[in-house]
Design a protein around this motif. Structure first.
Motif, PDB file in Angstrom:
ATOM      1  N   SER A 228       1.449   5.625  12.460  1.00 30.15           N
ATOM      2  CA  SER A 228       1.722   7.049  12.681  1.00 30.15           C
ATOM      3  C   SER A 228       2.323   7.712  11.457  1.00 30.15           C
ATOM      4  N   LYS A 229       2.996   6.962  10.628  1.00 32.97           N
ATOM      5  CA  LYS A 229       3.516   7.445   9.350  1.00 32.97           C
ATOM      6  C   LYS A 229       2.859   6.606   8.267  1.00 32.97           C
ATOM      7  N   PRO A 230       1.680   7.006   7.804  1.00 32.48           N
ATOM      8  CA  PRO A 230       0.890   6.141   6.920  1.00 32.48           C
ATOM      9  C   PRO A 230       1.594   5.875   5.595  1.00 32.48           C
ATOM     10  N   PRO A 231       1.375   4.705   5.029  1.00 32.47           N
ATOM     11  CA  PRO A 231       1.962   4.382   3.719  1.00 32.47           C
ATOM     12  C   PRO A 231       1.370   5.253   2.616  1.00 32.47           C
ATOM     13  N   VAL A 232       2.143   5.431   1.564  1.00 32.68           N
ATOM     14  CA  VAL A 232       1.694   6.178   0.386  1.00 32.68           C
ATOM     15  C   VAL A 232       2.046   5.367  -0.853  1.00 32.68           C
ATOM     16  N   CYS A 233       1.298   5.592  -1.913  1.00 31.68           N
ATOM     17  CA  CYS A 233       1.530   4.902  -3.188  1.00 31.68           C
ATOM     18  C   CYS A 233       1.428   5.919  -4.319  1.00 31.68           C
ATOM     19  N   HIS A 234       2.392   5.902  -5.237  1.00 33.55           N
ATOM     20  CA  HIS A 234       2.435   6.851  -6.343  1.00 33.55           C
ATOM     21  C   HIS A 234       2.700   6.106  -7.650  1.00 33.55           C
ATOM     22  N   ILE A 235       2.172   6.706  -8.738  1.00 34.60           N
ATOM     23  CA  ILE A 235       2.520   6.219 -10.074  1.00 34.60           C
ATOM     24  C   ILE A 235       3.855   6.834 -10.467  1.00 34.60           C
ATOM     25  N   VAL A 236       4.790   6.001 -10.908  1.00 47.03           N
ATOM     26  CA  VAL A 236       6.122   6.493 -11.262  1.00 47.03           C
ATOM     27  C   VAL A 236       6.410   6.375 -12.756  1.00 47.03           C
ATOM     28  N   GLY A 237       5.476   5.796 -13.532  1.00 44.74           N
ATOM     29  CA  GLY A 237       5.718   5.725 -14.968  1.00 44.74           C
ATOM     30  C   GLY A 237       4.797   4.741 -15.655  1.00 44.74           C
ATOM     31  N   PHE A 238       4.812   4.823 -16.969  1.00 42.09           N
ATOM     32  CA  PHE A 238       4.046   3.903 -17.809  1.00 42.09           C
ATOM     33  C   PHE A 238       5.037   3.028 -18.574  1.00 42.09           C
ATOM     34  N   GLY A 239       5.048   1.751 -18.206  1.00 40.96           N
ATOM     35  CA  GLY A 239       5.990   0.840 -18.824  1.00 40.96           C
ATOM     36  C   GLY A 239       5.474   0.257 -20.126  1.00 40.96           C
ATOM     37  N   ASP A 240       6.237  -0.699 -20.677  1.00 38.49           N
ATOM     38  CA  ASP A 240       5.862  -1.331 -21.934  1.00 38.49           C
ATOM     39  C   ASP A 240       4.581  -2.138 -21.783  1.00 38.49           C
ATOM     40  N   SER A 241       4.416  -2.784 -20.632  1.00 41.67           N
ATOM     41  CA  SER A 241       3.242  -3.628 -20.472  1.00 41.67           C
ATOM     42  C   SER A 241       2.531  -3.412 -19.141  1.00 41.67           C
ATOM     43  N   SER A 242       2.911  -2.382 -18.378  1.00 44.57           N
ATOM     44  CA  SER A 242       2.286  -2.165 -17.083  1.00 44.57           C
ATOM     45  C   SER A 242       2.384  -0.708 -16.680  1.00 44.57           C
ATOM     46  N   VAL A 243       1.476  -0.355 -15.761  1.00 44.61           N
ATOM     47  CA  VAL A 243       1.567   0.940 -15.089  1.00 44.61           C
ATOM     48  C   VAL A 243       2.415   0.713 -13.834  1.00 44.61           C
ATOM     49  N   ASP A 244       3.500   1.488 -13.683  1.00 49.55           N
ATOM     50  CA  ASP A 244       4.469   1.271 -12.616  1.00 49.55           C
ATOM     51  C   ASP A 244       4.147   2.148 -11.410  1.00 49.55           C
ATOM     52  N   TYR A 245       4.230   1.521 -10.210  1.00 47.42           N
ATOM     53  CA  TYR A 245       3.930   2.207  -8.955  1.00 47.42           C
ATOM     54  C   TYR A 245       5.102   2.017  -7.992  1.00 47.42           C
ATOM     55  N   VAL A 246       5.143   2.892  -6.960  1.00 48.94           N
ATOM     56  CA  VAL A 246       6.040   2.728  -5.829  1.00 48.94           C
ATOM     57  C   VAL A 246       5.208   2.854  -4.554  1.00 48.94           C
ATOM     58  N   LEU A 247       5.365   1.890  -3.669  1.00 52.62           N
ATOM     59  CA  LEU A 247       4.674   1.871  -2.387  1.00 52.62           C
ATOM     60  C   LEU A 247       5.705   2.143  -1.298  1.00 52.62           C
ATOM     61  N   ARG A 248       5.459   3.213  -0.516  1.00 47.73           N
ATOM     62  CA  ARG A 248       6.397   3.612   0.521  1.00 47.73           C
ATOM     63  C   ARG A 248       5.734   3.481   1.887  1.00 47.73           C
ATOM     64  N   PHE A 249       6.474   2.883   2.833  1.00 47.29           N
ATOM     65  CA  PHE A 249       5.958   2.708   4.190  1.00 47.29           C
ATOM     66  C   PHE A 249       7.121   2.809   5.172  1.00 47.29           C
ATOM     67  N   TRP A 250       6.769   2.995   6.457  1.00 50.82           N
ATOM     68  CA  TRP A 250       7.770   3.242   7.500  1.00 50.82           C
ATOM     69  C   TRP A 250       7.744   2.124   8.543  1.00 50.82           C
TER      70      TRP A 250
END
Length: 451
Positions: A386-408
């Motif tokens: 009912s509250k679907p998960p979301v994923c966003h890019i939060v930055g570009f690191g030294d060796s990776s693209v950084d994400y945050v995954l949010r769920f309820w």
């Protein structure tokens, strides 16, 4: 001549013994009771009284033999009926423990009836007294079984045994006079006697037992009322208990003639002293009342306080019981719940949002990574649809693209670390199946040639 000499000498006695009037009254009453006891012992030596005592002893032996014969059979009969209600089994257990007394009461009353029918009633007088005493003691034993406190049950039982014995032997007036003669003056016409203390103890104990019964009954009904919030139930139960016990103490002391107005100044002075010595206790008590009134924390809530994470088990007058996932029970003072920052995961609702941070290689498509991360989170059981998960890019690191995954989730009492671990594992499996790499920091060391 001896009676005349004695009579002539007696008038001088009041002048020397007048100052010890109180002691004389106690001595006189004691001597009177001693004389009555001696008369009673002498009466036992009379033929018919001795016969009745012998009959009572024989009946006592017969009751012991009957218990030895029927006790094991009754126990076996009780063991075969384990499916009966608990209250019925308790009655049977009491009867089994008191078989000798029950048999003795039945036999002695049967003997009294036979003697009254066959002989003169006066020849069964002593046996009738013994029968009444045995019956009264058995009834008192049965009645006091309803008192749950072992100490209070023992005190009430022996006190009731003493009272019924004095009543049956017609010695209540003499015993009351003896107890009333032992005391001292407190000033302003107030006298504290042993009789007053006994009456006060009996009356206050009876009122306390009644207050305890009423408080338990009221608490049970309040706890079953679903229209009242859990915090208000606790507050109402505590208020009812304080009101009932306080009223029982006040009415008991007032009924026996204790003037409570004289204790006002003393109680005020004691209150000031206790206020300084029990600052923390009073603070925790007031904090507990505030928590119950504003409903900020209630039983069943999931909270975090410092390094402690768990759910509220009970709210007491001084502390709150918090049970953690590893089974530990923390007793947190109510003052800490008021003055410190508390995270209540289920204050207004049970929904909790969790965040997971991860990174992928720069060679992976960010759009595909976000879609796969959301699909992986949805596969986990406790993640809400009912509250679907979301994923966003939060930055570009030294060796990776950084994400945050949010769920309820809606069941924080089931734990937070385990659900995070399950989502991480789902991400690992999904990325492994779709060729998504999870980079880790690497360092390249070059050895420069010496110049």
């Amino acid at each position: 001549m001896e009676p005349e000499e004695t009579a002539a000498q007696t008038p001088a006695a009041p002048e020397t013994e007048a100052p010890a009037a109180a002691g004389d009254s106690v001595t006189d009453i004691g001597l009177s009771l001693l004389a009555e006891g001696q008369d009673f012992l002498h009466s036992l030596l009379r033929p018919w009284n001795a016969y009745q005592v012998a009959i009572a002893l024989a009946l006592l032996l017969a009751a012991w033999l009957l218990r030895a014969a029927f006790g094991p059979r009754i126990r076996a009969w009780m063991a075969a009926r384990q499916g009966w209600p608990m209250w019925r089994m308790r009655i049977l257990a009491f009867i089994h423990r008191r078989l000798m007394g029950i048999f003795f009461v039945i036999l002695i009353w049967l003997a009294v009836w036979i003697m009254r029918e066959v002989t003169w009633p006066s020849r069964s007088y002593l046996l009738g007294i013994i029968a009444r005493l045995a019956t009264a003691w058995l009834v008192v034993t049965f009645a006091t079984r309803f008192v749950h406190s072992p100490v209070m049950r023992t005190i009430l039982r022996y006190g009731a045994w003493t009272y019924v014995t004095l009543t049956i032997l017609n010695l209540t007036d003499e015993a009351g006079t003896l107890l009333d003669s032992v005391g001292f003056e407190l000033g302003d016409g107030v006298r504290l006697s042993l009789l007053l203390l006994v009456q006060g103890f009996v009356l206050v104990s009876a009122l306390m037992i009644g207050a305890r019964f009423l408080s338990k009954t009221t608490a049970t009904r309040i706890q079953r009322n679903e229209d009242i919030s859990p915090s208000m139930r606790v507050l109402v139960v505590k208020a009812v208990q304080v009101l009932l016990y306080g009223a029982a103490l006040f009415l008991g002391l007032n009924a026996v003639g204790v003037d409570l107005t004289g204790l006002a100044f003393l109680s005020g002075a004691i209150g000031v002293g206790l206020g300084f010595g029990l600052q923390k206790v009073v603070s925790n008590l007031v904090s507990g009342i505030i928590i119950l009134l504003d409903k900020s924390i209630k039983p069943g809530d999931v909270i975090s306080l410092g390094d402690t994470f768990g759910w509220i088990n009970t709210l007491g007058a001084r502390y709150a019981s918090v049970v953690t996932r590893d089974g530990k029970e923390y007793l947190i003072p109510n003052e800490d719940l008021i003055t410190n920052q508390v995270v209540n995961w289920s204050h207004s609702d049970a929904f909790v949002r969790l965040d997971i941070n991860f990174g992928t290689s720069y060679t992976d498509d960010p759009h595909k990574v976000r879609k796969l991360a959301i699909d992986a989170a949805r596969k986990v059981t406790r993640v809400l649809e009912s509250k679907p998960p979301v994923c966003h890019i939060v930055g570009f690191g030294d060796s990776s693209v950084d994400y945050v995954l949010r769920f309820w989730i809606e069941d924080p009492t089931e734990g937070l670390t385990n659900i995070r671990g399950n989502v991480f594992l789902a991400l690992w499996d999904t990325f492994h199946e779709n060729g998504i790499s999870i980079p880790f920091p690497q360092r390249e060391v070059r050895m420069l040639p010496e110049t």
